[in-house]
Motif scaffolding. Structure first.
Motif, mmCIF file in Angstrom:
data_model
loop_
_atom_site.group_PDB
_atom_site.id
_atom_site.type_symbol
_atom_site.label_atom_id
_atom_site.label_comp_id
_atom_site.label_asym_id
_atom_site.label_seq_id
_atom_site.Cartn_x
_atom_site.Cartn_y
_atom_site.Cartn_z
ATOM 1 N N ASN A 94 -14.356 2.456 -1.438
ATOM 2 C CA ASN A 94 -13.666 3.311 -0.256
ATOM 3 C C ASN A 94 -13.908 2.808 1.186
ATOM 4 O O ASN A 94 -14.843 1.669 1.282
ATOM 5 C CB ASN A 94 -14.191 4.775 -0.123
ATOM 6 N N ASP A 103 0.861 -1.309 0.171
ATOM 7 C CA ASP A 103 -0.022 -0.048 0.094
ATOM 8 C C ASP A 103 0.705 1.545 -0.009
ATOM 9 O O ASP A 103 1.993 1.210 0.078
ATOM 10 C CB ASP A 103 -0.725 0.078 1.394
ATOM 11 N N LYS A 146 -0.835 8.868 0.668
ATOM 12 C CA LYS A 146 -0.994 10.253 -0.139
ATOM 13 C C LYS A 146 0.175 11.388 0.130
ATOM 14 O O LYS A 146 0.444 11.231 1.457
ATOM 15 C CB LYS A 146 -2.231 10.921 0.161
ATOM 16 N N PHE A 205 -3.992 4.522 0.338
ATOM 17 C CA PHE A 205 -4.317 3.834 -0.848
ATOM 18 C C PHE A 205 -4.015 2.261 -0.593
ATOM 19 O O PHE A 205 -2.997 1.744 -0.384
ATOM 20 C CB PHE A 205 -3.730 4.307 -1.931
ATOM 21 N N ILE A 255 -7.514 0.253 -4.485
ATOM 22 C CA ILE A 255 -6.947 0.190 -5.709
ATOM 23 C C ILE A 255 -7.137 -1.423 -6.219
ATOM 24 O O ILE A 255 -6.459 -2.274 -5.749
ATOM 25 C CB ILE A 255 -5.654 0.386 -6.159
ATOM 26 N N PHE A 312 -9.984 5.385 3.045
ATOM 27 C CA PHE A 312 -8.868 4.911 2.116
ATOM 28 C C PHE A 312 -9.695 4.916 0.553
ATOM 29 O O PHE A 312 -10.796 4.661 0.527
ATOM 30 C CB PHE A 312 -8.188 3.605 2.696
ATOM 31 N N LYS A 313 -8.647 4.818 -0.341
ATOM 32 C CA LYS A 313 -9.161 4.240 -1.660
ATOM 33 C C LYS A 313 -8.696 2.956 -1.952
ATOM 34 O O LYS A 313 -7.540 2.758 -1.598
ATOM 35 C CB LYS A 313 -8.760 5.488 -2.588
#
Length: 257
Positions: free
Chosen positions: A136, A96, A99, A210, A126, A123-124
């Motif tokens: 999210n 991970d 940002k 992320f 991926i 969090f986002k």
């Protein structure tokens, strides 16, 4: 004077993702006093050598080594916590990343909310597998509930049982001797105890973490050991709450049946 936070990254054969992960920490913008703690969990793919090169001559970085080869990152994370000097702990998985202004935003939030015990961070996701619909963190609003409701929501699987994407007071961890178990899903019991002991919880809705959903992650692996460890982790949470006599057994059982 204590550092603001210690960012703990255990790694095991993570050479492909470690560089991006580490640089996301080292390249943080703004003035934030933090330390990076990397724990080599018996890697044999050159991950440790990569970490040595990336953190060479950087004062706020520590490169440690696991003392025994276990399943899951629990043992390595315990070593990280033991050596941490920060007021807060932020766990970051080796695949991970953060940002670039994550720590500045966290420091601002901590000061604004009078240094809470726990900040739950958005969090986002991926998704490299394509098997998850929610991109999210979906449980943030649940942390506005009472302590009783939060813990019961944990048993109903409404709370994401992971330590990542949470800023946790090291004082709470140390005072209550909270440690990770060995095995898969080791952070379920750890995070449950954190939620039990913290006195105040704040929410950061901004995405600063992320999270990578990959084919080889623990949550996408299914073996007998994964199933057993998952059930055992929740059972430990159940026994802990019964021992503390915080809720009647009859009430908890409704969420487990």
């Amino acid at each position: 004077m204590k550092k603001f936070c210690s960012i703990i990254i255990p790694f095991k054969n993570s050479k492909k993702t470690l560089k991006k992960c580490i640089f996301s920490v080292l390249n943080q913008v703004g003035k934030v006093d933090f330390e990076l703690i990397l724990i080599n969990d018996f890697s044999n793919d050159g991950s440790n050598l990569l970490c040595q090169k990336l953190t060479k001559n950087i004062d706020n970085c520590k490169l440690l080594k696991s003392k025994k080869n276990t399943i899951g990152p629990g043992h390595a994370r315990n070593i990280g916590v033991k050596n941490a000097k920060g007021r807060y702990i932020l766990f970051l998985d080796s695949d991970d990343y953060l940002k670039k202004n994550a720590l500045v935003l966290l420091l601002q939030e901590v000061k604004k909310t009078s240094y809470p015990d726990l900040i739950c961070i958005n969090f986002k996701l991926i998704d490299k597998v394509g098997n998850l619909k929610k991109k999210n963190r979906f449980d943030l609003e649940l942390y506005k509930e009472t302590k009783k409701k939060i813990l019961l929501n944990f048993f109903s699987l409404s709370i994401i049982p992971q330590v990542i994407s949470n800023l946790i007071s090291k004082r709470v961890i140390d005072k209550n001797q909270i440690k990770f178990d060995e095995g898969y899903f080791e952070d379920i019991n750890f995070f449950f105890k954190v939620l039990y002991y913290v006195k105040n919880i704040k929410i950061l809705k901004q995405v600063i973490y992320f999270k990578i959903n990959s084919h080889n992650s623990i949550v996408n692996s299914l073996t007998n050991q994964h199933i057993v460890d998952s059930f055992n982790a929740y059972y430990l949470c159940y026994k802990f709450l019964i021992k503390k006599n915080f809720l009647r057994k009859k009430i908890i059982n409704k969420y487990l049946m």
